[in-house]
Motif scaffolding. Structure first.
Motif, PDB file in Angstrom:
ATOM      1  N   LYS A 104       0.829  -1.203   0.000  1.00 10.88           N
ATOM      2  CA  LYS A 104       0.000   0.000   0.000  1.00 10.88           C
ATOM      3  C   LYS A 104       0.867   1.259   0.000  1.00 10.88           C
ATOM      4  O   LYS A 104       0.625   2.206  -0.769  1.00 10.88           O
ATOM      5  N   ALA A 105       1.873   1.254   0.859  1.00  8.50           N
ATOM      6  CA  ALA A 105       2.733   2.435   0.974  1.00  8.50           C
ATOM      7  C   ALA A 105       3.520   2.672  -0.306  1.00  8.50           C
ATOM      8  O   ALA A 105       3.678   3.811  -0.750  1.00  8.50           O
ATOM      9  N   GLU A 131      -0.666   4.675  -1.400  1.00  3.78           N
ATOM     10  CA  GLU A 131      -1.930   4.690  -0.671  1.00  3.78           C
ATOM     11  C   GLU A 131      -1.686   5.095   0.776  1.00  3.78           C
ATOM     12  O   GLU A 131      -0.705   4.672   1.397  1.00  3.78           O
ATOM     13  N   SER A 132      -2.574   5.909   1.309  1.00  3.67           N
ATOM     14  CA  SER A 132      -2.434   6.301   2.714  1.00  3.67           C
ATOM     15  C   SER A 132      -2.775   5.112   3.599  1.00  3.67           C
ATOM     16  O   SER A 132      -3.721   4.366   3.322  1.00  3.67           O
ATOM     17  N   GLY A 133      -1.985   4.949   4.642  1.00  3.56           N
ATOM     18  CA  GLY A 133      -2.174   3.806   5.523  1.00  3.56           C
ATOM     19  C   GLY A 133      -3.477   3.881   6.299  1.00  3.56           C
ATOM     20  O   GLY A 133      -3.910   4.958   6.717  1.00  3.56           O
ATOM     21  N   VAL A 189       8.585   4.119  -1.413  1.00  8.12           N
ATOM     22  CA  VAL A 189       7.701   4.738  -0.424  1.00  8.12           C
ATOM     23  C   VAL A 189       7.993   6.240  -0.355  1.00  8.12           C
ATOM     24  O   VAL A 189       9.136   6.652  -0.174  1.00  8.12           O
ATOM     25  N   LYS A 190       6.970   7.059  -0.496  1.00 11.60           N
ATOM     26  CA  LYS A 190       7.146   8.514  -0.499  1.00 11.60           C
ATOM     27  C   LYS A 190       6.795   9.167   0.834  1.00 11.60           C
ATOM     28  O   LYS A 190       7.249  10.270   1.119  1.00 11.60           O
ATOM     29  N   GLN A 215       8.516   5.683   5.562  1.00 13.71           N
ATOM     30  CA  GLN A 215       9.859   5.316   5.088  1.00 13.71           C
ATOM     31  C   GLN A 215      10.868   5.297   6.232  1.00 13.71           C
ATOM     32  O   GLN A 215      11.803   4.497   6.233  1.00 13.71           O
ATOM     33  N   ASP A 216      10.668   6.166   7.223  1.00 16.55           N
ATOM     34  CA  ASP A 216      11.562   6.181   8.388  1.00 16.55           C
ATOM     35  C   ASP A 216      11.594   4.825   9.080  1.00 16.55           C
ATOM     36  O   ASP A 216      12.652   4.369   9.538  1.00 16.55           O
TER      37      ASP A 216
END
Length: 291
Positions: A58-59, A63-65, A98-99, A104-105
């Motif tokens: 999804k990420a 797509e927003s989690g 992942v944006k 991403q962290d």
């Protein structure tokens, strides 16, 4: 939570039913995963891995989690501790796609902890992209300190200058910048040291001392000539070095400082503290000159 911690065989079947019910109820599924993770039971590894895989896809697709990020973070750490190879492969494939910085962290932190050379090379690209975008977070700084690239020095210094305006004691970005700096960049920082705030000069001196930079005593002489916290760093490092040259600097500073006090009615609190620090450092050595 009761199902996740139960050792009864029926608990596994019941948890499977909860899992299926969570197919169109993301919060239920992520809550179930959190219970499995905190139960710290290998029985739940396949379900946790499935959850992480879905969230990664999804990420990566932008797509927003729908699940709380902390649930995903705990789930992926659960799998890292078990050295789950499929998850490691998925993270490697998706991390650059992942944006969302916060998501991403989590992946950057995960790869930081694998301590694998191939993962560090992958992170080099990811961290470079984050530096260019000005999205510097704690996991990005930590990765920078581990990998080190001179192209990251300036972005980290810029971030330190911004952060230090509001949080004067936050020097993580400065330390990361020093670790990444090339010899030429360090020389430039040393040359322009007068433009740095006092706490930055202390960090710079400490780093130069740690790498045995030939000019570290030049900066120490400047800093020890003041009676403030900046001088305290220099005094401690010169005493720690304990070479003849460093002890001579301390002895000379003590002599000059005492002479400057002659004829004055009293000394400031800062001056007294400075004098005590100099005396304490020199008193630790048996050299006749120090005595």
């Amino acid at each position: 939570t009761g199902l996740a911690t139960s050792r009864d065989e029926s608990a596994v079947k019941a948890m499977a039913e909860v899992w299926e019910a969570g197919g169109d109820r993301p919060l239920l599924r992520s809550t179930a995963v959190l219970a499995m993770v905190r139960a710290d039971d290998d029985r739940w590894t396949p379900l946790v891995a499935s959850f992480v895989d879905t969230e990664l896809k999804k990420a990566a697709a932008g797509e927003s989690g729908t699940s709380p990020l902390e649930h995903f973070s705990e789930a992926i750490e659960f799998l890292r501790q078990r050295q789950h190879s499929d998850t490691l492969l998925r993270v490697r494939q998706q991390v650059a796609l992942v944006k969302a910085p916060a998501f991403q962290d989590v992946l950057i932190e995960y790869l930081n902890r694998t301590n694998r050379t191939e993962d560090r090379e992958l992170l080099r690209t990811v961290v470079s992209d984050r530096m260019k975008a000005g999205q510097i977070s704690s996991p990005v700084r930590f990765a920078a300190m581990q990998i080190r690239d001179s192209s990251w020095t300036e972005p980290l210094l810029d971030e330190y200058r911004k952060v230090s305006e509001t949080r004067s004691m936050d020097r993580v970005s400065l330390h990361a910048a020093l670790l990444c700096a090339s010899p030429e960049q360090l020389d430039a920082l040393l040359k322009n040291r007068s433009s740095l705030p006092a706490n930055a000069r202390g960090e710079l001196l400490t780093y130069l001392y740690s790498i045995e930079h030939p000019q570290w005593r030049t900066l120490a002489v400047e800093m020890v000539s003041t009676a403030n916290n900046e001088a305290s760093v220099a005094i401690q490092l010169l005493g720690q070095d304990a070479s003849e040259e460093s002890l001579q600097i301390l002895r000379q500073r003590l002599t000059d400082f005492v002479q400057s006090l002659e004829g004055t009615p009293d000394a400031s609190v800062e001056g007294q503290h400075h004098l005590q620090m100099l005396l304490a450092q020199l008193a630790a050595f048996v050299h006749p000159e120090c005595r």
